[in-house]
Design an enzyme around this catalytic site. Structure first.
Site, PDB file in Angstrom:
ATOM      1  N   GLU A  72       9.635   2.274  10.669  1.00  0.00           N
ATOM      2  CA  GLU A  72      10.676   3.270  10.422  1.00  0.00           C
ATOM      3  C   GLU A  72       9.979   4.626  10.368  1.00  0.00           C
ATOM      4  OE1 GLU A  72      13.769   3.115  10.602  1.00  0.00           O
ATOM      5  OE2 GLU A  72      13.994   0.949  10.621  1.00  0.00           O
ATOM      6  N   LYS A  87       0.887  -1.184   0.000  1.00  0.00           N
ATOM      7  CA  LYS A  87       0.000   0.000   0.000  1.00  0.00           C
ATOM      8  C   LYS A  87       0.920   1.227   0.000  1.00  0.00           C
ATOM      9  CE  LYS A  87      -1.696   2.977   2.042  1.00  0.00           C
ATOM     10  NZ  LYS A  87      -1.409   4.404   1.676  1.00  0.00           N
ATOM     11  N   GLN A 128       2.149  20.000   2.828  1.00  0.00           N
ATOM     12  CA  GLN A 128       3.511  20.041   3.369  1.00  0.00           C
ATOM     13  C   GLN A 128       4.070  21.463   3.291  1.00  0.00           C
ATOM     14  OE1 GLN A 128       5.285  17.456   4.966  1.00  0.00           O
ATOM     15  NE2 GLN A 128       6.664  19.163   5.439  1.00  0.00           N
ATOM     16  N   GLU A 154       9.844  17.364  14.086  1.00  0.00           N
ATOM     17  CA  GLU A 154      10.201  17.146  12.686  1.00  0.00           C
ATOM     18  C   GLU A 154       9.347  18.030  11.775  1.00  0.00           C
ATOM     19  OE1 GLU A 154       8.912  13.546  10.574  1.00  0.00           O
ATOM     20  OE2 GLU A 154      10.998  13.245   9.992  1.00  0.00           O
ATOM     21  N   CYS A 180      13.985  11.393   5.766  1.00  0.00           N
ATOM     22  CA  CYS A 180      13.905  11.122   7.206  1.00  0.00           C
ATOM     23  C   CYS A 180      15.266  11.301   7.856  1.00  0.00           C
ATOM     24  CB  CYS A 180      13.386   9.714   7.435  1.00  0.00           C
ATOM     25  SG  CYS A 180      14.293   8.495   6.491  1.00  0.00           S
TER      26      CYS A 180
HETATM   27  P1  NAD Z   1       2.381   9.132   6.983  1.00  0.00           P
HETATM   28  O1  NAD Z   1       2.572   8.477   8.308  1.00  0.00           O
HETATM   29  O2  NAD Z   1       1.382  10.198   6.866  1.00  0.00           O
HETATM   30  O3  NAD Z   1       1.991   8.045   5.876  1.00  0.00           O
HETATM   31  C1  NAD Z   1       2.813   6.936   5.615  1.00  0.00           C
HETATM   32  C2  NAD Z   1       1.955   5.829   5.031  1.00  0.00           C
HETATM   33  O4  NAD Z   1       1.019   5.371   6.016  1.00  0.00           O
HETATM   34  C3  NAD Z   1       1.115   6.261   3.825  1.00  0.00           C
HETATM   35  O5  NAD Z   1       1.067   5.198   2.899  1.00  0.00           O
HETATM   36  C4  NAD Z   1      -0.257   6.498   4.447  1.00  0.00           C
HETATM   37  O6  NAD Z   1      -1.324   6.374   3.530  1.00  0.00           O
HETATM   38  C5  NAD Z   1      -0.301   5.410   5.491  1.00  0.00           C
HETATM   39  N1  NAD Z   1      -1.208   5.647   6.617  1.00  0.00           N
HETATM   40  C6  NAD Z   1      -1.668   6.837   7.091  1.00  0.00           C
HETATM   41  N2  NAD Z   1      -2.459   6.620   8.164  1.00  0.00           N
HETATM   42  C7  NAD Z   1      -2.496   5.284   8.378  1.00  0.00           C
HETATM   43  C8  NAD Z   1      -3.124   4.444   9.345  1.00  0.00           C
HETATM   44  N3  NAD Z   1      -3.878   4.942  10.334  1.00  0.00           N
HETATM   45  N4  NAD Z   1      -2.915   3.108   9.271  1.00  0.00           N
HETATM   46  C9  NAD Z   1      -2.136   2.591   8.307  1.00  0.00           C
HETATM   47  N5  NAD Z   1      -1.529   3.330   7.346  1.00  0.00           N
HETATM   48  C10 NAD Z   1      -1.694   4.658   7.399  1.00  0.00           C
HETATM   49  O7  NAD Z   1       3.843   9.635   6.533  1.00  0.00           O
HETATM   50  P2  NAD Z   1       4.234  10.423   5.191  1.00  0.00           P
HETATM   51  O8  NAD Z   1       3.800  11.844   5.335  1.00  0.00           O
HETATM   52  O9  NAD Z   1       3.813   9.651   3.999  1.00  0.00           O
HETATM   53  O10 NAD Z   1       5.827  10.344   5.245  1.00  0.00           O
HETATM   54  C11 NAD Z   1       6.630  11.265   5.925  1.00  0.00           C
HETATM   55  C12 NAD Z   1       7.145  10.635   7.199  1.00  0.00           C
HETATM   56  O11 NAD Z   1       7.846   9.433   6.885  1.00  0.00           O
HETATM   57  C13 NAD Z   1       8.144  11.511   7.914  1.00  0.00           C
HETATM   58  O12 NAD Z   1       7.873  11.503   9.288  1.00  0.00           O
HETATM   59  C14 NAD Z   1       9.485  10.819   7.648  1.00  0.00           C
HETATM   60  O13 NAD Z   1      10.480  11.040   8.610  1.00  0.00           O
HETATM   61  C15 NAD Z   1       9.076   9.385   7.596  1.00  0.00           C
HETATM   62  N6  NAD Z   1      10.041   8.561   6.892  1.00  0.00           N
HETATM   63  C16 NAD Z   1      10.808   7.704   7.626  1.00  0.00           C
HETATM   64  C17 NAD Z   1      11.768   6.922   7.007  1.00  0.00           C
HETATM   65  C18 NAD Z   1      12.615   5.981   7.795  1.00  0.00           C
HETATM   66  O14 NAD Z   1      13.157   5.055   7.214  1.00  0.00           O
HETATM   67  N7  NAD Z   1      12.754   6.168   9.099  1.00  0.00           N
HETATM   68  C19 NAD Z   1      11.929   7.001   5.625  1.00  0.00           C
HETATM   69  C20 NAD Z   1      11.127   7.870   4.908  1.00  0.00           C
HETATM   70  C21 NAD Z   1      10.171   8.647   5.545  1.00  0.00           C
END
Ligand code: NAD
Length: 474
Positions: free
Chosen positions: A246, A172, A327, A377, A280
């Protein structure tokens, strides 16, 4: 306009609802219309994966190698075209986008090899005439939930080890960047993988939640915000599902008085602003000791102001657009918070002219480590500058956030570099290198609120995607 369907049980399945995939460099440009999952779509995908898991878990290492090698080869052969797609849907500048696609190709190649190397142990028993062996088995159905900022690399670094270990997958991807995941699914659809082993279901957080909560899903690998990660953890913990998270970061780059100034400025600007700060592992806090502070600040400012912000596919652009309006609003909101709490905005932090979501890289001076801008962040091209007395204070400030993904130091002192590597509370430490930018074949991940569960990538990825069985033979 093209409509892109889900890939479920080996077939392309249309959805009643769709979502437009928009180019952040030019929001008038629609890349495509992508299916948006219903509960029934997710149900079909998980049921198909559960059936297929029975078949794929007993596939041979050679079959797995061939599938993964095919996928890696095609990704690499099409890196320019897929890089262009990535740049258009996410806003990464073209060289970075092609670099990410290349990384995804190599990840599949790496895990093709790993599929051949999965083994167990033979351990001498404490009992006479007893043999003890361990083996690794597939976990079953794994749900992979990915963010928008690495729209092909992250799906790749979850899908490849999952398949290499004999699992069935439901991916997903982020609703903001389904294009790269769809392209990956299309390649996988021609890889020889039995139907149902890999499924792509697109949609937003509701689709993600449905996947997490499906009774037939055995494990969830998630990358995204800490907020979403915690929700997933709650469900998985209560239902005894395996999970790996992550999440966010507030990564520090420490600059010591003895640093090579040009190396330090390069590390700071690259780490904070490249990929529009939407990594990230981006360094969002630059912590500088007092004697080098003024000269470093001036040099970083000059270098930052020279960065060219613009459309991702323009050859002169160094910093692409922010991913979307939400964003962009968040970045602007945090700039206001930074000012309100007494920080000095030295440069940037403004929406730039043009129809794209263009935002000028910002540096905010705020020496209070507890300021919100030094704690939370932003996930954009916003870096703080924090002046400290010496290495000891730098170390304390570096560790003074809830996060622990990556941390870096610029110094010519072996003593301080070594001490930093030991004392930095982070999963990844960098010496004279930006906090972002990692190899594809070694473990990746953090500590504290940045990560939970076994490491991703490299040989250690197998910990999450397999379960261990111990065999006793008398
Ligand atoms: P997000 O948490 O909003 O969404 C991530 C994913 O989760 C998306 O596919 C989203 O549709 C899904 N999602 C949202 N709510 C959900 C729920 N309740 N249950 C299950 N899935 C759900 O994050 P984002 O805005 O897409 O990404 C940015 C974040 O990702 C930042 O905080 C960044 O630091 C982090 N990030 C971390 C890493 C790492 O490896 N540590 C790498 C890349 C990005």
């Amino acid at each position: 306009m093209s409509i892109f369907h889900h890939f479920i049980n080996g077939e392309w399945i249309a959805s009643d609802k769709t979502r437009l995939n928009i180019n952040p460099s030019n929001p008038d440009e629609v890349i495509g219309e992508y299916a948006e999952a219903s509960v029934q779509d997710m149900e079909s995908a998980v049921v198909a994966a559960a059936e297929a898991a029975k078949v794929w878990s007993s596939s041979t290492p050679q079959q797995r190698f061939e599938v993964l090698d095919f996928i890696g080869t095609e990704i690499l052969a099409r890196k320019q075209e897929l890089g262009l797609l990535l740049a258009r849907e996410e806003g990464k500048v073209l060289p970075e986008a092609v670099g990410e696609v290349t990384r995804a190709g190599f990840i599949f190649k790496f895990f093709a090899g790993e599929a051949l190397r999965i083994g167990g142990q033979a351990i001498a028993s404490v009992r006479p005439n007893m043999e003890v062996l361990t083996s690794r088995e597939a976990v079953g159905v794994v749900g992979l939930i990915t963010p928008w900022n690495f729209p092909i690399a992250i799906p790749a670094w979850k899908t490849a080890p999952a398949l290499a270990c004999g699992n069935a997958v439901v991916l997903k991807p982020s609703e903001l960047t389904p294009g790269c995941a769809w392209a990956l699914a299309e390649i996988i659809s021609r890889s020889g993988l039995p139907k149902g082993v890999f499924n792509l279901v697109m949609g937003d957080g509701v689709a993600g939640k449905t996947l997490v909560e499906h009774r037939a899903v055995d494990a969830i690998s998630f990358t995204g915000s800490t907020q979403t990660g915690k929700l997933i953890a709650q469900h998985c913990a209560l239902n005894l599902k395996k999970y790996q998270l992550e999440m966010g970061g507030k990564n520090p780059l420490v600059i010591l008085d003895d640093a090579d100034l040009s190396v330090a400025v390069e590390c700071a600007v690259n780490g904070a602003f490249y990929s529009t700060g939407q990594r990230c592992t981006a360094s969002s806090r630059t912590i500088v000791t007092e004697h080098i502070y003024d000269s470093f600040r001036d040099a970083m400012l000059k270098r930052t102001q020279a960065l060219k912000v613009g459309a991702a596919v323009e050859s002169t652009t160094q910093i692409g657009p922010v991913v979307d309006q939400r964003q962009l609003d968040k970045n602007l909101h945090y700039i206001q918070i930074g000012k309100d709490e007494g920080g000095a905005l030295l440069t940037g932090g403004e929406r730039l002219a043009g129809s794209g979501y263009f935002f000028s890289p910002a540096i905010i001076e705020n020496h209070n480590p507890q300021a919100r801008l030094n704690q939370e962040e932003v996930f954009g091209p916003v870096s703080t500058l924090v002046k400290v007395k010496n290495f000891e204070e730098a170390m304390t400030v570096a560790n003074a956030t809830p996060y622990g993904l990556s941390g870096g130091i610029c110094t010519t002192s072996l003593k301080y570099a070594s001490q930093f590597r030991r004392e930095m509370q982070a999963g990844m430490v960098m010496v004279n290198a930006p906090t972002a930018g990692v190899d594809y074949h070694v473990p990746f991940g953090g500590t504290k609120a940045s990560s939970f569960g076994p490491r991703e990538q490299g040989g250690m990825a197998l910990e999450f995607y397999t379960k261990v069985k111990t065999h006793y033979l008398a």
